[in-house]
Design a protein around this motif. Structure first.
Motif, PDB file in Angstrom:
ATOM      1  N   TYR A 128      -8.331  -1.967  11.839  1.00 19.90           N
ATOM      2  CA  TYR A 128      -7.371  -1.024  11.259  1.00 19.90           C
ATOM      3  C   TYR A 128      -6.071  -1.745  10.907  1.00 19.90           C
ATOM      4  N   THR A 129      -5.617  -2.604  11.834  1.00 17.28           N
ATOM      5  CA  THR A 129      -4.366  -3.316  11.582  1.00 17.28           C
ATOM      6  C   THR A 129      -4.484  -4.172  10.328  1.00 17.28           C
ATOM      7  N   SER A 130      -5.588  -4.911  10.207  1.00 19.29           N
ATOM      8  CA  SER A 130      -5.741  -5.798   9.051  1.00 19.29           C
ATOM      9  C   SER A 130      -5.698  -5.022   7.747  1.00 19.29           C
ATOM     10  N   VAL A 131      -6.414  -3.898   7.711  1.00 17.12           N
ATOM     11  CA  VAL A 131      -6.466  -3.121   6.468  1.00 17.12           C
ATOM     12  C   VAL A 131      -5.079  -2.555   6.142  1.00 17.12           C
ATOM     13  N   ILE A 132      -4.409  -2.017   7.142  1.00 11.95           N
ATOM     14  CA  ILE A 132      -3.104  -1.384   6.891  1.00 11.95           C
ATOM     15  C   ILE A 132      -2.054  -2.429   6.509  1.00 11.95           C
ATOM     16  N   VAL A 133      -2.048  -3.544   7.219  1.00 14.58           N
ATOM     17  CA  VAL A 133      -1.058  -4.584   6.915  1.00 14.58           C
ATOM     18  C   VAL A 133      -1.261  -5.091   5.483  1.00 14.58           C
ATOM     19  N   ASP A 134      -2.523  -5.284   5.118  1.00 18.22           N
ATOM     20  CA  ASP A 134      -2.827  -5.735   3.759  1.00 18.22           C
ATOM     21  C   ASP A 134      -2.327  -4.724   2.714  1.00 18.22           C
ATOM     22  N   LEU A 135      -2.618  -3.454   2.963  1.00 19.28           N
ATOM     23  CA  LEU A 135      -2.217  -2.405   2.023  1.00 19.28           C
ATOM     24  C   LEU A 135      -0.694  -2.296   1.934  1.00 19.28           C
ATOM     25  N   PHE A 136      -0.042  -2.319   3.088  1.00 24.44           N
ATOM     26  CA  PHE A 136       1.419  -2.159   3.102  1.00 24.44           C
ATOM     27  C   PHE A 136       2.113  -3.351   2.442  1.00 24.44           C
ATOM     28  N   LYS A 137       1.528  -4.531   2.583  1.00 24.07           N
ATOM     29  CA  LYS A 137       2.158  -5.689   1.942  1.00 24.07           C
ATOM     30  C   LYS A 137       2.108  -5.534   0.421  1.00 24.07           C
ATOM     31  N   ARG A 138       1.059  -4.897  -0.069  1.00 21.71           N
ATOM     32  CA  ARG A 138       0.950  -4.697  -1.520  1.00 21.71           C
ATOM     33  C   ARG A 138       1.746  -3.484  -1.969  1.00 21.71           C
ATOM     34  N   GLU A 139       1.671  -2.395  -1.210  1.00 20.72           N
ATOM     35  CA  GLU A 139       2.259  -1.131  -1.669  1.00 20.72           C
ATOM     36  C   GLU A 139       3.735  -0.974  -1.302  1.00 20.72           C
TER      37      GLU A 139
ATOM     38  N   PRO B  65       5.593   0.515   1.194  1.00 28.15           N
ATOM     39  CA  PRO B  65       6.142   1.861   1.405  1.00 28.15           C
ATOM     40  C   PRO B  65       7.549   1.797   1.997  1.00 28.15           C
ATOM     41  N   GLN B  66       8.340   2.843   1.778  1.00 30.34           N
ATOM     42  CA  GLN B  66       9.634   2.882   2.463  1.00 30.34           C
ATOM     43  C   GLN B  66       9.514   3.553   3.827  1.00 30.34           C
ATOM     44  N   ILE B  67       8.533   4.450   3.951  1.00 33.35           N
ATOM     45  CA  ILE B  67       8.348   5.167   5.213  1.00 33.35           C
ATOM     46  C   ILE B  67       6.853   5.210   5.517  1.00 33.35           C
TER      47      ILE B  67
ATOM     48  N   MET C  65       5.319   1.497  -4.965  1.00 29.74           N
ATOM     49  CA  MET C  65       6.401   0.984  -4.115  1.00 29.74           C
ATOM     50  C   MET C  65       7.351   2.088  -3.693  1.00 29.74           C
ATOM     51  N   ASP C  66       7.927   1.908  -2.509  1.00 30.91           N
ATOM     52  CA  ASP C  66       8.946   2.846  -2.035  1.00 30.91           C
ATOM     53  C   ASP C  66       8.443   4.270  -1.816  1.00 30.91           C
ATOM     54  N   ASN C  67       7.149   4.418  -1.617  1.00 29.05           N
ATOM     55  CA  ASN C  67       6.630   5.758  -1.351  1.00 29.05           C
ATOM     56  C   ASN C  67       6.513   6.008   0.150  1.00 29.05           C
ATOM     57  N   ILE C  68       6.082   7.212   0.467  1.00 28.34           N
ATOM     58  CA  ILE C  68       5.882   7.572   1.873  1.00 28.34           C
ATOM     59  C   ILE C  68       4.382   7.562   2.160  1.00 28.34           C
ATOM     60  N   PHE C  69       4.005   6.899   3.241  1.00 32.86           N
ATOM     61  CA  PHE C  69       2.597   6.841   3.635  1.00 32.86           C
ATOM     62  C   PHE C  69       2.370   7.607   4.937  1.00 32.86           C
ATOM     63  N   VAL C  70       1.279   8.344   4.979  1.00 34.42           N
ATOM     64  CA  VAL C  70       0.836   8.944   6.239  1.00 34.42           C
ATOM     65  C   VAL C  70      -0.518   8.328   6.580  1.00 34.42           C
ATOM     66  N   ILE C  71      -0.599   7.711   7.744  1.00 36.59           N
ATOM     67  CA  ILE C  71      -1.871   7.148   8.194  1.00 36.59           C
ATOM     68  C   ILE C  71      -2.632   8.284   8.881  1.00 36.59           C
ATOM     69  N   CYS C  72      -3.705   8.734   8.248  1.00 35.41           N
ATOM     70  CA  CYS C  72      -4.428   9.898   8.769  1.00 35.41           C
ATOM     71  C   CYS C  72      -5.408   9.476   9.852  1.00 35.41           C
ATOM     72  N   GLU C  73      -5.604  10.392  10.759  1.00 33.40           N
ATOM     73  CA  GLU C  73      -6.569  10.156  11.827  1.00 33.40           C
ATOM     74  C   GLU C  73      -7.765  11.054  11.555  1.00 33.40           C
ATOM     75  N   ILE C  74      -8.949  10.489  11.590  1.00 29.46           N
ATOM     76  CA  ILE C  74     -10.148  11.262  11.247  1.00 29.46           C
ATOM     77  C   ILE C  74     -11.004  11.414  12.496  1.00 29.46           C
ATOM     78  N   GLU C  75     -11.373  12.657  12.800  1.00 28.89           N
ATOM     79  CA  GLU C  75     -12.267  12.909  13.937  1.00 28.89           C
ATOM     80  C   GLU C  75     -13.464  13.676  13.411  1.00 28.89           C
ATOM     81  N   ASP C  76     -14.653  13.153  13.634  1.00 20.66           N
ATOM     82  CA  ASP C  76     -15.882  13.805  13.190  1.00 20.66           C
ATOM     83  C   ASP C  76     -15.775  14.261  11.738  1.00 20.66           C
ATOM     84  N   GLY C  77     -15.320  13.410  10.874  1.00 22.53           N
ATOM     85  CA  GLY C  77     -15.241  13.754   9.454  1.00 22.53           C
ATOM     86  C   GLY C  77     -14.133  14.729   9.096  1.00 22.53           C
TER      87      GLY C  77
END
Ligand code: FAD
Ligand code: FAD
Lengths: 339, 290
Positions: free
Chosen positions: A77-88, A90-92, A1-13
């Motif tokens: 992507y939205t479903s996975v992130i929303v699910d994760l953020f609801k559990r985790e 984050p503050q940012i 809880m209250d951590n910082i998340f960076v949503i990474c973008e992956i291109e060709d691995g």
């Protein structure tokens, strides 16, 4: 809880530059806030992806590996992130202001009813006093961004809703390895239990993505040409100067629009942000949207036939005259003084 | 079969042409001096909608704009170019909306319109510059989105097929309808005003506008109902008031600074061989080049 998340973008691995830049920023914000930095990597065949994330200082990397996550489409992507953020909780949460981030970010923020600030050029931690509600807020994220076509700079805050979400363009933040040997924890995201058939309704039928061939961002010397260069042919003197100095050629939007240079070379608000050791602006007037992308250069030389050109105000050296006469002289002088 | 299309259009100050006359003495922008225009990418969006209307007979295009009373100009402009009708969403309660509150208000208005197949928006407005409203409206309505659209190929059999223009490439996608599509400036420009439509709609007004006008127009609208531009306030849409305006906006503007050029001490180099050579020597000596 209250951590910082960076949503990474992956291109060709590979993890995109902009994500590594955000991890670097996220690391320093996490140190300031005394919280953890977590990263999220979604896609398919991501084995080993954490190797490209831990060196930038992440404490935890959440990996969601599923073939429905490649290529990127908004809903899964939205479903996975929303699910994760609801559990985790984050503050940012930070994302790149790329075509992916600017498609995904608003959708996620709307689903979480949390604010999102677009295209930030600086992120700082600060306090806020709401005089009307008589409330004091500590350690908010100041999200600083240009708006109004670049004519104003606004500091946006999000006092009450979490996460505080922001997007940042590629090249705006500095990317720095935190520690080559830094390691953290990898957590698997259970994508299968989250995704529903209705997440898959948008189908990508065809996709042509070009590799980024030109990368002016990493060049320590940039010779940029503007509309004042007059033609695509005249740009050749810039390539010649760039070659002798070991630099790259940049351009203003007016020059790109006129077909003098490729779009990948565009410097400014809607191009790349550069901070080279030396920036030579040739036939560029210096409109705010252009200077927004180069004003942090260590040294600026302006070559313009108008002594009143706005670019001169932020230049260290001003040369007034015809660029087509001055550049060959610069090349000659350099050749003469180096062997 | 005809489709029902809603185009989202915003009235914006023309921030692209901040000329000398729009600058104040202190070098900052005088926002009041900027003309109010139809957001450029919303014109691209309108063109895509009109093309669908041309291709599928029986289709209609409705413009929806949220803003102050004068934003009715946007609706008239759309009517002049081929839209069928439009709605102005206007209320003091919407003031101070961030993108989330804006999207919520727009989604409530869309629900009132009820039946639609496609919502077409511009990618981004040139004042707020966020590109967030399109995707947020889609999420609020629980329907899919396709952003960065450049060309809609077809909208039939319950699916829209279109080309997206991404940073470094293109993508063709297929998306079920109803959905929200946002359109880039790289798409086809909007067709010009049509002289006949200008004649037909030049007296189209909202009720507020008409109340400030001479009475002739009231008579006109009695047998020409298309001259009525509906004006909806908070009372006309079903909404949770807490989610509108300032209270519905998680983001707050803490501070705004005008961008002013700061002069720094520059050295002037003459464009002759000797001075240029001196400069080059200096740059080599301090390791900037070489
Ligand atoms: C300096 C400043 C900075 C801001 N920064 C942020 C920020 O970072 N985050 C944030 O959430 N809000 C921000 N806002 C508020 C935001 O600009 C407003 O909420 C605005 O009304 C909608 O956002 P936009 O102009 O960015 O539209 P965009 O999201 O760029 O618009 C995209 C498309 O949505 C449609 N659309 C947008 N607004 C309307 C409308 N009123 N009526 C009809 N269609 C519309 C149009 O088709 C448009 O092309 C800021 C405002 C200011 C003054
Ligand atoms: C939303 C938005 C985003 C934008 N994003 C960007 C961006 O990312 N990057 C960007 O660059 N612009 C951007 N712009 C455009 C920007 O506002 C300017 O229009 C653009 O930077 C002007 O380019 P320029 O200086 O090359 O051309 P001009 O303004 O036409 O200037 C040409 C200059 O060349 C000089 N000149 C002419 N002939 C000669 C000669 N023979 N020798 C020497 N000098 C000569 C002239 O004195 C003049 O100063 C954006 C605009 C908007 C509205």
């Amino acid at each position: 809880m209250d951590n910082i998340f960076v949503i990474c973008e992956i291109e060709d691995g590979k993890v995109a530059d902009v994500s590594q830049e955000l991890l670097t920023k996220g690391r320093s914000l996490a140190n300031q806030l005394n919280c953890k930095l977590e990263a999220l990597a979604l896609g398919h065949k991501l084995k080993g992806i954490e190797e490209h994330i831990f060196p930038y200082g992440a404490d935890i990397v959440h990996v969601g590996d599923d073939k429905r996550l490649e290529p990127f489409t908004t809903l899964p992507y939205t479903s996975v992130i929303v699910d994760l953020f609801k559990r985790e909780k984050p503050q940012i949460a930070l994302l790149g202001a790329t075509t992916m981030g600017r498609d995904l970010g608003p959708r996620v923020s709307s689903a979480l009813q949390s604010g999102l600030t677009a295209d930030c050029t600086a992120l700082e931690i600060g306090d806020h006093e709401d005089k009307k509600a008589k409330k004091n807020y500590k350690n908010l994220l100041y999200q600083i961004r240009p708006a109004f076509g670049g004519n104003i700079v606004a500091t946006i805050i999000n006092p009450d809703c979490r996460p505080q979400m922001a997007t940042v363009r590629e090249g705006v933040m500095k990317k720095e390895v935190f520690s080559k040997s830094h390691k953290g924890e990898v957590k698997d995201v259970d994508v299968k239990s989250i995704l529903k058939p209705e997440d898959e309704v948008v189908k990508v039928i065809e996709r042509h993505i070009e590799k980024n061939r030109i990368n002016i961002k990493n060049s320590s010397i940039i010779i940029s040409g503007g509309y004042g260069m007059g033609s695509k042919e005249n740009f050749s003197v810039l390539y010649e100067l760039a070659e002798v100095l070991g630099g790259e050629v940049g351009a203003s939007r007016a020059a790109v629009d006129a077909g003098f240079a490729e779009h990948d070379r565009q410097v400014g608000q809607t191009g790349v942000t550069v901070r080279p050791k030396l920036y030579i602006a040739c036939g560029i007037s210096g409109q705010i949207q252009h200077t927004a992308g180069m004003e942090e250069s260590s040294m600026v030389i302006a070559i313009n036939n108008d002594p009143g050109a706005p670019i001169n105000k932020l230049a260290d050296y001003v040369m007034t005259g015809d660029v087509m006469e001055i550049i060959p002289k610069l090349i000659k002088a350099y050749r003469k003084n180096t062997k | 079969m005809g489709l029902k299309i809603i185009v989202l259009a915003k009235q914006v100050p023309d921030t692209r042409n901040v000329g000398k006359d729009a600058m104040k003495a202190d070098g900052t922008v005088n926002r009041a001096a900027l003309p109010a225009i139809f957001n450029p990418e919303d014109l691209n969006a309108l063109e895509q909608a009109l093309r669908i209307k041309d291709k599928y007979p029986g289709s209609t295009v409705t413009l929806l704009t949220m803003g102050p009373g004068r934003a009715a100009d946007v609706i008239r402009e759309g009517l002049f170019r081929g839209a069928d009708d439009g709605v102005l969403l206007t209320d003091r309660a919407f003031a101070g909306s961030d993108t989330l509150a804006t999207s919520y208000a727009i989604s409530c208005a869309v629900r009132k319109i009820k039946k639609f197949d496609l919502i077409i928006a511009g990618r981004q407005a040139i004042d707020g510059d966020t590109a967030q409203v399109g995707p947020q409206v889609a999420e609020k309505l629980g329907i899919p989105q396709v952003t960065y659209g450049e060309e809609i190929y077809s909208a039939e059999k319950g699916k829209v097929s279109m080309k997206r223009r991404l940073e470094r490439g293109v993508e063709t996608v297929e998306c079920p309808m109803p959905s929200v599509v946002t359109i880039n400036s790289s798409a086809a420009p909007c067709r010009p005003r049509n002289a006949k439509l200008v004649m037909k709609y030049k007296h189209a007004q909202t009720i507020t506008e008409r109340q400030n006008q001479s009475e002739d127009y009231i008579d006109l609208t009695q047998d020409r109902p298309y001259l009525n531009i509906p004006e909806w306030s908070v009372a006309d849409i079903e909404s949770d008031h807490e989610m509108l305006g300032l209270s519905g906006s998680p983001t707050k503007v803490k501070k705004i600074e005008n961008v002013v050029f700061q002069a720094k001490e520059a050295r002037h180099i003459q464009a002759n061989d000797e001075d240029i050579e001196e400069l080059v020597k200096e740059l080599i000596a301090n390791h900037t080049i070489g």
